[in-house]
Motif scaffolding. Structure first.
Motif, PDB file in Angstrom:
ATOM      1  N   GLN A  71       0.843  -1.197   0.000  1.00 17.11           N
ATOM      2  CA  GLN A  71       0.000   0.000   0.000  1.00 17.11           C
ATOM      3  C   GLN A  71       0.874   1.242   0.000  1.00 17.11           C
ATOM      4  O   GLN A  71       1.940   1.266   0.610  1.00 17.11           O
ATOM      5  CB  GLN A  71      -0.889  -0.005   1.252  1.00 17.11           C
ATOM      6  CG  GLN A  71      -1.876   1.123   1.331  1.00 17.11           C
ATOM      7  CD  GLN A  71      -2.676   1.102   2.637  1.00 17.11           C
ATOM      8  OE1 GLN A  71      -2.620   0.152   3.398  1.00 17.11           O
ATOM      9  NE2 GLN A  71      -3.398   2.162   2.883  1.00 17.11           N
ATOM     10  N   THR A  83      -4.577  -4.485  10.976  1.00 16.31           N
ATOM     11  CA  THR A  83      -4.705  -5.660  11.846  1.00 16.31           C
ATOM     12  C   THR A  83      -3.985  -5.419  13.159  1.00 16.31           C
ATOM     13  O   THR A  83      -4.533  -5.647  14.240  1.00 16.31           O
ATOM     14  CB  THR A  83      -4.161  -6.915  11.143  1.00 16.31           C
ATOM     15  OG1 THR A  83      -4.896  -7.118   9.926  1.00 16.31           O
ATOM     16  CG2 THR A  83      -4.299  -8.146  12.027  1.00 16.31           C
ATOM     17  N   TYR A 129     -12.401   2.715   5.160  1.00 21.86           N
ATOM     18  CA  TYR A 129     -12.001   1.308   5.152  1.00 21.86           C
ATOM     19  C   TYR A 129     -12.627   0.552   3.978  1.00 21.86           C
ATOM     20  O   TYR A 129     -12.013  -0.341   3.404  1.00 21.86           O
ATOM     21  CB  TYR A 129     -12.349   0.631   6.473  1.00 21.86           C
ATOM     22  CG  TYR A 129     -11.589   1.197   7.661  1.00 21.86           C
ATOM     23  CD1 TYR A 129     -10.314   1.751   7.525  1.00 21.86           C
ATOM     24  CD2 TYR A 129     -12.148   1.193   8.931  1.00 21.86           C
ATOM     25  CE1 TYR A 129      -9.623   2.274   8.605  1.00 21.86           C
ATOM     26  CE2 TYR A 129     -11.455   1.720  10.032  1.00 21.86           C
ATOM     27  CZ  TYR A 129     -10.202   2.254   9.851  1.00 21.86           C
ATOM     28  OH  TYR A 129      -9.524   2.773  10.927  1.00 21.86           O
ATOM     29  N   GLN A 130     -13.846   0.929   3.606  1.00 31.01           N
ATOM     30  CA  GLN A 130     -14.474   0.304   2.439  1.00 31.01           C
ATOM     31  C   GLN A 130     -13.705   0.636   1.173  1.00 31.01           C
ATOM     32  O   GLN A 130     -13.474  -0.236   0.328  1.00 31.01           O
ATOM     33  CB  GLN A 130     -15.938   0.743   2.312  1.00 31.01           C
ATOM     34  CG  GLN A 130     -16.839   0.112   3.345  1.00 31.01           C
ATOM     35  CD  GLN A 130     -18.237   0.710   3.363  1.00 31.01           C
ATOM     36  OE1 GLN A 130     -18.475   1.811   2.860  1.00 31.01           O
ATOM     37  NE2 GLN A 130     -19.174  -0.009   3.956  1.00 31.01           N
ATOM     38  N   HIS A 133     -10.506  -1.364   1.207  1.00 30.16           N
ATOM     39  CA  HIS A 133     -10.763  -2.775   0.882  1.00 30.16           C
ATOM     40  C   HIS A 133     -11.017  -2.942  -0.620  1.00 30.16           C
ATOM     41  O   HIS A 133     -10.490  -3.866  -1.249  1.00 30.16           O
ATOM     42  CB  HIS A 133     -11.954  -3.293   1.695  1.00 30.16           C
ATOM     43  CG  HIS A 133     -12.254  -4.730   1.451  1.00 30.16           C
ATOM     44  ND1 HIS A 133     -11.431  -5.747   1.885  1.00 30.16           N
ATOM     45  CD2 HIS A 133     -13.270  -5.321   0.784  1.00 30.16           C
ATOM     46  CE1 HIS A 133     -11.936  -6.901   1.513  1.00 30.16           C
ATOM     47  NE2 HIS A 133     -13.050  -6.672   0.842  1.00 30.16           N
ATOM     48  N   GLN A 134     -11.797  -2.047  -1.187  1.00 29.61           N
ATOM     49  CA  GLN A 134     -12.077  -2.103  -2.619  1.00 29.61           C
ATOM     50  C   GLN A 134     -10.786  -1.983  -3.432  1.00 29.61           C
ATOM     51  O   GLN A 134     -10.552  -2.753  -4.366  1.00 29.61           O
ATOM     52  CB  GLN A 134     -13.050  -0.992  -3.004  1.00 29.61           C
ATOM     53  CG  GLN A 134     -13.325  -0.925  -4.485  1.00 29.61           C
ATOM     54  CD  GLN A 134     -14.082   0.330  -4.869  1.00 29.61           C
ATOM     55  OE1 GLN A 134     -14.098   1.324  -4.142  1.00 29.61           O
ATOM     56  NE2 GLN A 134     -14.707   0.304  -6.029  1.00 29.61           N
ATOM     57  N   SER A 136      -7.787  -2.684  -2.487  1.00 27.22           N
ATOM     58  CA  SER A 136      -6.994  -3.892  -2.258  1.00 27.22           C
ATOM     59  C   SER A 136      -7.497  -5.050  -3.113  1.00 27.22           C
ATOM     60  O   SER A 136      -6.705  -5.780  -3.719  1.00 27.22           O
ATOM     61  CB  SER A 136      -7.049  -4.259  -0.772  1.00 27.22           C
ATOM     62  OG  SER A 136      -6.312  -5.413  -0.523  1.00 27.22           O
ATOM     63  N   GLN A 137      -8.814  -5.209  -3.192  1.00 28.47           N
ATOM     64  CA  GLN A 137      -9.376  -6.277  -4.023  1.00 28.47           C
ATOM     65  C   GLN A 137      -9.042  -6.077  -5.494  1.00 28.47           C
ATOM     66  O   GLN A 137      -8.690  -7.025  -6.191  1.00 28.47           O
ATOM     67  CB  GLN A 137     -10.895  -6.341  -3.854  1.00 28.47           C
ATOM     68  CG  GLN A 137     -11.331  -7.001  -2.578  1.00 28.47           C
ATOM     69  CD  GLN A 137     -12.834  -7.154  -2.524  1.00 28.47           C
ATOM     70  OE1 GLN A 137     -13.569  -6.198  -2.737  1.00 28.47           O
ATOM     71  NE2 GLN A 137     -13.283  -8.344  -2.248  1.00 28.47           N
TER      72      GLN A 137
END
Length: 189
Positions: A71, A83, A129-130, A133-134, A136-137
Motif C-alpha cells: 500500500q 490488523t 475502510y471500504q 478494501h475495494q 486492495s481487491q
C-alpha cells in the motif's frame, strides 16, 4: 492546523466546530524524513496516519528477502497496519516514508474515545475502510489477471503523477515485478 483532515472528513460527513475541537485534542502531528520508519515489523501499530503532505508505504519482506509494497498513501490518504492497530498484535509490516512526509495521527489509545465522543466518525472511517478494501481487491485482481505491462500501463493512466514521485523499486514491488523489469517497460514507452 488540521484543516486538510477536516476538509477530507467533510467530504463524507459534516463536523461541527465543537467536534473539530474535540478531534483536535485527540490528534498529533508528526513530520518524517525520507526513508524514516513510522512503524517496524514486530512492533504493535499504535497509530493510524493521515498524510497531509508526502508519501508513505506499507511493506513486508518476503521469504526471498525482497521488499513487497502492499500500500501507498499520499496526500489525503490514511495508512496503518490495520490488523496490528485494531487488535493490538505485533505487526508483520513496516511503514516507511517514501519522501519527506507530514502526517496527522490518531493513536490507538484515543481511537475508541474519538468514536465515542464523535459517533459520526464511525461512518467516515467505515467509508475509508471500504474504499481501502475495494482498492486492495482490485489490486489483487490485477496481479492475477493482467500482465506486468498491463498493470504498469493502467497504474500510470490512473496515477501519472504518482509514478513520477515514487522510487522505481517501490513502484515495481507494488505492481508485482522487479525494478529491472520496470526499466524495460519504461524503455519501450
Amino acid at each position: 492546523m488540521y484543516s486538510a483532515l477536516y476538509n477530507h472528513i467533510n467530504k463524507f460527513i459534516d463536523l461541527s466546530s465543537e467536534e473539530q475541537e474535540i478531534l483536535a485534542s485527540l490528534l498529533k502531528s508528526f513530520s518524517f524524513k525520507k526513508k524514516a520508519y513510522l512503524h517496524e515489523v514486530g512492533d504493535i501499530c499504535r497509530a493510524n496516519y493521515f498524510v497531509v503532505k508526502g508519501c508513505l508505504r506499507l511493506y513486508f519482506v518476503d521469504i526471498k528477502g525482497a521488499e513487497q509494497t502492499t500500500q501507498f498513501a499520499i496526500e489525503n490518504w490514511w495508512i496503518s497496519d490495520l490488523t496490528s492497530f485494531i487488535f493490538q498484535k505485533p505487526s508483520d509490516f513496516y511503514i516507511q516514508a517514501a519522501e519527506q512526509t507530514e502526517v496527522i495521527a490518531i493513536e490507538h489509545r484515543h481511537y475508541d474515545e474519538m468514536l465515542a465522543k464523535i459517533p459520526k466518525l464511525e461512518k467516515y472511517f467505515r467509508s475509508i475502510y471500504q474504499k481501502l478494501h475495494q482498492a486492495s481487491q482490485i489490486r489483487i485482481k490485477y496481479l492475477y489477471s493482467q500482465t506486468a505491462e498491463e498493470r504498469y500501463t493502467n497504474f500510470n493512466k490512473l496515477f501519472p503523477e504518482f509514478v513520477q514521485r515514487v522510487p522505481q523499486y517501490m513502484l515495481a514491488s507494488y505492481l508485482g515485478f522487479t525494478p529491472e523489469f520496470l526499466s524495460k517497460i519504461r524503455a519501450k514507452k
